[in-house]
Design a protein around this motif. Structure first.
Motif, PDB file in Angstrom:
ATOM      1  N   GLN A 219       0.825  -1.199   0.000  1.00  0.00           N
ATOM      2  CA  GLN A 219       0.000   0.000   0.000  1.00  0.00           C
ATOM      3  C   GLN A 219       0.864   1.255   0.000  1.00  0.00           C
ATOM      4  OE1 GLN A 219      -1.562  -1.658   3.728  1.00  0.00           O
ATOM      5  NE2 GLN A 219      -3.596  -1.042   3.026  1.00  0.00           N
ATOM      6  N   PRO A 220       0.482   2.256  -0.799  1.00  0.00           N
ATOM      7  CA  PRO A 220       1.125   3.571  -0.682  1.00  0.00           C
ATOM      8  C   PRO A 220       0.556   4.292   0.532  1.00  0.00           C
ATOM      9  CG  PRO A 220      -0.527   3.599  -2.435  1.00  0.00           C
ATOM     10  CD  PRO A 220      -0.502   2.197  -1.884  1.00  0.00           C
ATOM     11  N   VAL A 221       1.424   4.740   1.434  1.00  0.00           N
ATOM     12  CA  VAL A 221       0.983   5.367   2.691  1.00  0.00           C
ATOM     13  C   VAL A 221       1.830   6.612   2.956  1.00  0.00           C
ATOM     14  CG1 VAL A 221       0.190   3.198   3.709  1.00  0.00           C
ATOM     15  CG2 VAL A 221       2.563   3.946   4.058  1.00  0.00           C
ATOM     16  N   SER A 222       1.371   7.433   3.881  1.00  0.00           N
ATOM     17  CA  SER A 222       2.135   8.610   4.295  1.00  0.00           C
ATOM     18  C   SER A 222       3.352   8.173   5.094  1.00  0.00           C
ATOM     19  CB  SER A 222       1.261   9.534   5.138  1.00  0.00           C
ATOM     20  OG  SER A 222       0.182  10.034   4.372  1.00  0.00           O
TER      21      SER A 222
ATOM     22  N   LYS B 289       7.905  14.047   6.628  1.00  0.00           N
ATOM     23  CA  LYS B 289       6.561  14.619   6.588  1.00  0.00           C
ATOM     24  C   LYS B 289       6.219  15.083   5.176  1.00  0.00           C
ATOM     25  CE  LYS B 289       3.552  17.940   8.934  1.00  0.00           C
ATOM     26  NZ  LYS B 289       3.483  19.020   9.970  1.00  0.00           N
ATOM     27  N   GLY B 290       5.003  14.729   4.745  1.00  0.00           N
ATOM     28  CA  GLY B 290       4.527  15.159   3.432  1.00  0.00           C
ATOM     29  C   GLY B 290       4.906  14.232   2.295  1.00  0.00           C
ATOM     30  N   GLN B 291       5.704  13.216   2.569  1.00  0.00           N
ATOM     31  CA  GLN B 291       6.089  12.282   1.520  1.00  0.00           C
ATOM     32  C   GLN B 291       5.286  10.981   1.645  1.00  0.00           C
ATOM     33  OE1 GLN B 291      10.240  11.518   0.963  1.00  0.00           O
ATOM     34  NE2 GLN B 291      10.755  13.667   0.604  1.00  0.00           N
ATOM     35  N   ARG B 292       5.285  10.253   0.545  1.00  0.00           N
ATOM     36  CA  ARG B 292       4.603   8.965   0.516  1.00  0.00           C
ATOM     37  C   ARG B 292       5.641   7.855   0.399  1.00  0.00           C
ATOM     38  NH1 ARG B 292      -0.730   8.485   1.558  1.00  0.00           N
ATOM     39  NH2 ARG B 292      -1.290   7.269  -0.297  1.00  0.00           N
ATOM     40  N   THR B 293       5.287   6.696   0.933  1.00  0.00           N
ATOM     41  CA  THR B 293       6.162   5.540   0.863  1.00  0.00           C
ATOM     42  C   THR B 293       5.316   4.296   0.639  1.00  0.00           C
ATOM     43  OG1 THR B 293       7.989   4.394   1.967  1.00  0.00           O
ATOM     44  CG2 THR B 293       6.130   5.082   3.352  1.00  0.00           C
ATOM     45  N   ILE B 294       5.969   3.147   0.595  1.00  0.00           N
ATOM     46  CA  ILE B 294       5.267   1.874   0.396  1.00  0.00           C
ATOM     47  C   ILE B 294       5.386   1.039   1.663  1.00  0.00           C
ATOM     48  CG2 ILE B 294       5.159  -0.287  -0.906  1.00  0.00           C
ATOM     49  CD1 ILE B 294       4.231   2.120  -2.509  1.00  0.00           C
ATOM     50  N   ARG B 295       4.256   0.527   2.121  1.00  0.00           N
ATOM     51  CA  ARG B 295       4.237  -0.389   3.258  1.00  0.00           C
ATOM     52  C   ARG B 295       3.914  -1.792   2.760  1.00  0.00           C
ATOM     53  NH1 ARG B 295       0.264   1.612   7.294  1.00  0.00           N
ATOM     54  NH2 ARG B 295      -1.297   0.578   6.003  1.00  0.00           N
ATOM     55  N   ALA B 296       4.720  -2.749   3.172  1.00  0.00           N
ATOM     56  CA  ALA B 296       4.499  -4.160   2.832  1.00  0.00           C
ATOM     57  C   ALA B 296       4.105  -4.895   4.106  1.00  0.00           C
ATOM     58  CB  ALA B 296       5.756  -4.772   2.231  1.00  0.00           C
TER      59      ALA B 296
ATOM     60  N   PHE C  81      -2.020  -3.263  -3.720  1.00  0.00           N
ATOM     61  CA  PHE C  81      -2.040  -4.652  -4.178  1.00  0.00           C
ATOM     62  C   PHE C  81      -2.339  -5.591  -3.012  1.00  0.00           C
ATOM     63  CE2 PHE C  81       1.316  -3.108  -7.242  1.00  0.00           C
ATOM     64  CZ  PHE C  81       0.592  -3.298  -8.399  1.00  0.00           C
ATOM     65  N   VAL C  82      -2.952  -6.723  -3.354  1.00  0.00           N
ATOM     66  CA  VAL C  82      -2.986  -7.882  -2.475  1.00  0.00           C
ATOM     67  C   VAL C  82      -2.408  -9.034  -3.273  1.00  0.00           C
ATOM     68  CG1 VAL C  82      -4.397  -9.415  -1.068  1.00  0.00           C
ATOM     69  CG2 VAL C  82      -5.087  -7.014  -1.360  1.00  0.00           C
ATOM     70  N   PHE C  83      -1.292  -9.616  -2.794  1.00  0.00           N
ATOM     71  CA  PHE C  83      -0.680 -10.776  -3.443  1.00  0.00           C
ATOM     72  C   PHE C  83      -1.107 -12.028  -2.664  1.00  0.00           C
ATOM     73  CE2 PHE C  83       3.403  -8.597  -5.289  1.00  0.00           C
ATOM     74  CZ  PHE C  83       2.601  -7.763  -6.053  1.00  0.00           C
ATOM     75  N   ASN C  84      -1.721 -12.972  -3.359  1.00  0.00           N
ATOM     76  CA  ASN C  84      -2.164 -14.227  -2.741  1.00  0.00           C
ATOM     77  C   ASN C  84      -1.371 -15.385  -3.326  1.00  0.00           C
ATOM     78  OD1 ASN C  84      -4.687 -13.445  -1.105  1.00  0.00           O
ATOM     79  ND2 ASN C  84      -5.045 -12.453  -3.070  1.00  0.00           N
ATOM     80  N   PRO C  85      -0.552 -16.066  -2.501  1.00  0.00           N
ATOM     81  CA  PRO C  85       0.329 -17.109  -3.027  1.00  0.00           C
ATOM     82  C   PRO C  85      -0.426 -18.383  -3.408  1.00  0.00           C
ATOM     83  CG  PRO C  85       0.452 -17.065  -0.647  1.00  0.00           C
ATOM     84  CD  PRO C  85      -0.419 -15.909  -1.050  1.00  0.00           C
TER      85      PRO C  85
END
Length: 582
Positions: free
Chosen positions: A305-308, A313-320, A417-421
């Motif tokens: 997911q793209p999250v704050s 501050k003010g930037q976006r990152t990716i959480r896995a 995304f949701v990755f399902n193995p």
């Protein structure tokens, strides 16, 4: 030479011919007039009363637009708020059967008056095709069909189509603490649509799909007959276990085989982000190598997911985030992950040991004090706005590829995304054992996911466009020829079949993506069991093209044919009339 005497002209067109033409025009006009809610209600109710011989009972299950309860019944099982607006097309009727003859009569009566029948069990179809249409339609809502009979001794359960997955899990748990059923993690999903489209959940690597455990079914066919496995035959039974039941009839119930579950299972959730010196990229690289190949008892879903950013501050990152179910104890899975998946950093402190039914609640995001009877809550009128799409990945995505994906996700803003193995049992079942073809050779399935809270055309356009752009960006990383999709993740972007037509060509566009090589067999079965294409929707299985088949036999086709005939007759008729006075 043009005659100057009007009587000479009229002698060429006797008054009888003129009256005949007028009668034809009037008759055709009446026959093709757009159906009104009132006329449909009257005709349908009369037909259903005659069929069931129970007028009082029937009047209580048929809701016309003028009924005070119409809106509440319609909206209760709308699970996507995109299709719950004032501009959303509404059904002429909502029919809520509670007995088999109600369903049989609804099929027969809808067919007799030439109105499309939409079948809804839980309302979770992502594109709303069970309760929305641009053409006149009736909803057959199966929510009263919720009976579940569990036979622990024979390890089977008979589940009606309108039951929810939460109710299935609860009723099994009532009878046995060491039995379960492999299906979805969302407890409000309806059984009818879930199983007829394949059905999967967090035990698919150990036990496969829901449809792999269906041993019998009851269905109302286009003739109004109730058929079971024996009477419907091998082909139809095959088709409704993954091919989409609404293309072939109305599912009344499925008989399913229960599966064993251990007394103790383990769940865990671990999240890492790109901006906290935690290598989310390395986590995803290792996940691709481990999740589809590890112990079959372990299912590790990966959420991206793209999250704050919490760092800048003010930037976006990716959480896995890895969410997992292990059908065993914590010590065993911690040891396993230490050897196979060191990037996860799993410790026993991250793990929670639970009973299987409590793990169902955990996956449904209930807190650890919640009792199992919470699974009986249907959570009506709680829809958010959403868009979903799907893909299949057959080769691991490289580090460079992942880094490009992160950039695109952050640029777009919200779609995740949701990755399902896959692997495990999924690789052991033949691709043609059921209509669901996505078995061996697939590492994981992708769900594209975006939700938003507020209504508005521009908001919807923005978020759905995000999902489409990310889907387009992913083209080099996913399956091709065909680019496969999962039927239960309905997505009208990949193709639709025009209403009133039976276009094999249009149907093949989405059909091959959903069913790969199994599509042709589904078309053959559909042509045999529903040759007039009565059971249809925007992505239903089409029938074979040919001189004796097609939409011209369906109610919609007849209406289309009569409309064309009317337009021709009007032109011809007026030419005759004009000729009389020239």
């Amino acid at each position: 030479m043009v005659p100057t005497n009007p009587m000479e002209k009229s002698s060429l067109f006797p008054s009888g011919t003129f009256l005949f033409l007028l009668l034809v025009l009037l008759n055709v006009s009446a026959s093709v007039a757009a159906p009104t809610p009132e006329s449909v209600y009257t005709s349908f109710l009369e037909c259903l009363t005659n069929y069931t011989k129970a007028q009082d009972q029937v009047s209580n299950i048929v809701f016309a637009q003028t009924n005070a309860s119409f809106s509440s019944v319609l909206q209760a099982y709308i699970r996507n708020a995109r299709f719950n607006t004032t501009s959303t097309p509404k059904p002429l009727l909502v029919v809520t059967p509670s007995e088999d003859p109600h369903v049989q009569g609804a099929v027969i009566c809808a067919k007799s008056i030439g109105i499309q029948l939409k079948i809804r069990s839980g309302g979770h179809d992502y594109e709303g095709i069970s309760y929305v249409s641009d053409q006149p339609f009736i909803i057959l809502d199966m929510f009263h069909f919720r009976n579940i009979t569990v036979d622990v001794e024979n390890e089977v359960a008979v589940v009606q189509a309108g039951a929810t997955l939460g109710e299935v899990y609860y009723r099994i748990w009532e009878k046995s603490k060491v039995h379960g059923f492999p299906a979805g993690v969302c407890p409000t999903v309806g059984v009818g649509g879930h199983l007829s489209g394949g059905g999967y959940g967090n035990m698919l690597r150990k036990h496969g799909l829901s449809v792999d455990h269906v041993v019998d079914a009851k269905i109302v066919d286009v003739k109004g007959r109730i058929l079971d496995k024996e009477s419907m035959g091998e082909d139809l039974f095959w088709a409704i276990r993954g091919g989409g039941g609404a293309s072939f009839g109305v599912i009344l119930s499925y008989t399913v085989k229960l599966i064993p579950v251990p007394e103790v299972v383990t769940v865990f959730r671990i999240a890492k982000s790109l901006d906290q010196n935690e290598s989310a990229t390395e986590l995803v690289l290792q996940w691709q190598q481990v999740a589809p190949h590890t112990d079959h008892r372990l299912f590790m879903r990966l959420l991206l997911q793209p999250v704050s950013s919490k760092v800048v501050k003010g930037q976006r990152t990716i959480r896995a985030t890895v969410m997992a179910l292990f059908l065993g104890g914590a010590d065993e899975v911690v040891t396993l992950m230490g050897k196979e998946f060191p990037a996860l950093g799993l410790s026993k402190e991250n793990c929670t040991e639970l009973s299987w039914i409590d793990s169902v609640l955990w996956w449904s995001n209930f807190d650890n004090t919640t009792k199992p009877d919470a699974l009986l809550d249907r959570d009506l009128n709680s829809a958010s706005f959403l868009k979903r799409k799907s893909d299949y990945v057959q080769n691991p995505i490289s580090k460079k590829g992942l880094e490009g994906i992160w950039e695109k996700m952050i640029e777009l803003g919200k779609t995740g995304f949701v990755f399902n193995p896959y692997g495990g049992k999924m690789s052991e079942v033949s691709s043609d054992a059921t209509p669901f073809p996505h078995r061996a050779g697939n590492l994981f399935k992708i769900q594209y996911s975006v939700n938003w809270d507020d209504p508005g055309v521009e908001l919807e356009k923005n978020f759905t466009s995000q999902a489409k752009m990310l889907y387009s960006y992913m083209t080099p990383f996913v399956s091709s020829d065909p680019r496969s999709a999962f039927l239960n993740y309905r997505d009208l972007d990949i193709g639709t079949n025009s209403f009133g037509k039976n276009s094999y060509e249009e149907g093949a566009v989405y059909g091959v993506k959903y069913f790969n090589d199994n599509f042709k067999r589904l078309v053959k079965i559909k042509t045999e069991v529903d040759p007039e294409n009565f059971f249809r929707n925007e992505q239903s299985i089409p029938i074979h093209p040919g001189p004796d088949t097609g939409a011209i036999k369906s109610g919609a086709g007849k209406l289309l044919h009569l409309t064309l005939y009317w337009s021709v007759m009007v032109k011809v008729g007026w030419l005759f009339i004009l000729e009389l006075f020239i």
